[in-house]
Design a protein around this motif. Structure first.
Motif, PDB file in Angstrom:
ATOM      1  N   PRO A  24       0.814  -1.227   0.000  1.00  0.00           N
ATOM      2  CA  PRO A  24       0.000   0.000   0.000  1.00  0.00           C
ATOM      3  C   PRO A  24       0.845   1.273   0.000  1.00  0.00           C
ATOM      4  O   PRO A  24       0.521   2.241  -0.686  1.00  0.00           O
ATOM      5  N   ASP A  25       1.954   1.272   0.756  1.00  0.00           N
ATOM      6  CA  ASP A  25       2.824   2.441   0.760  1.00  0.00           C
ATOM      7  C   ASP A  25       3.466   2.650  -0.607  1.00  0.00           C
ATOM      8  O   ASP A  25       3.620   3.784  -1.053  1.00  0.00           O
ATOM      9  N   VAL A  27       2.225   1.764  -3.541  1.00  0.00           N
ATOM     10  CA  VAL A  27       1.202   2.258  -4.473  1.00  0.00           C
ATOM     11  C   VAL A  27       0.890   3.722  -4.192  1.00  0.00           C
ATOM     12  O   VAL A  27       0.730   4.528  -5.110  1.00  0.00           O
ATOM     13  N   ARG A  28       0.838   4.083  -2.907  1.00  0.00           N
ATOM     14  CA  ARG A  28       0.584   5.468  -2.522  1.00  0.00           C
ATOM     15  C   ARG A  28       1.705   6.371  -3.039  1.00  0.00           C
ATOM     16  O   ARG A  28       1.456   7.462  -3.565  1.00  0.00           O
ATOM     17  N   SER A  29       2.937   5.936  -2.900  1.00  0.00           N
ATOM     18  CA  SER A  29       4.080   6.709  -3.390  1.00  0.00           C
ATOM     19  C   SER A  29       4.029   6.861  -4.908  1.00  0.00           C
ATOM     20  O   SER A  29       4.347   7.923  -5.439  1.00  0.00           O
ATOM     21  N   GLY A  31       1.350   6.898  -6.723  1.00  0.00           N
ATOM     22  CA  GLY A  31       0.281   7.854  -7.010  1.00  0.00           C
ATOM     23  C   GLY A  31       0.728   9.288  -6.801  1.00  0.00           C
ATOM     24  O   GLY A  31       0.426  10.176  -7.604  1.00  0.00           O
ATOM     25  N   LYS A  32       1.474   9.530  -5.705  1.00  0.00           N
ATOM     26  CA  LYS A  32       1.991  10.874  -5.452  1.00  0.00           C
ATOM     27  C   LYS A  32       2.938  11.302  -6.557  1.00  0.00           C
ATOM     28  O   LYS A  32       2.890  12.450  -7.022  1.00  0.00           O
TER      29      LYS A  32
END
Length: 70
Positions: A24-25, A27-29, A31-32
């Motif tokens: 999840p981290d 994927v979040r990175s 996206g950012k």
């Protein structure tokens, strides 16, 4: 014997299973990073020096510009 496609898929599955806590981290990175690249691309396209342009407000189907006068 396995081909390149099967080996790649197998490697991706192994990485996903081993890194399920960090996925999840990751994927979040990603996206950012995509949002930053998109905003920088728009800044270069408009030539405004990096400041994001405010979007115009839509009122009853018409575009209204922001008042910049004091």
């Amino acid at each position: 014997m396995f081909g390149i496609g099967e080996l790649t898929l197998l490697l991706l599955v192994i990485v996903a299973v081993l890194a399920v806590k960090r996925l999840p981290d990751l994927v979040r990175s990603a996206g950012k990073a995509a949002r930053i690249l998109k905003s920088e691309k728009q800044a270069l396209k408009h030539g405004d020096g990096g400041a994001p342009q405010p979007s115009p407000r839509v009122i009853r189907g018409e575009t209204a510009e922001r008042d910049t006068a004091p």
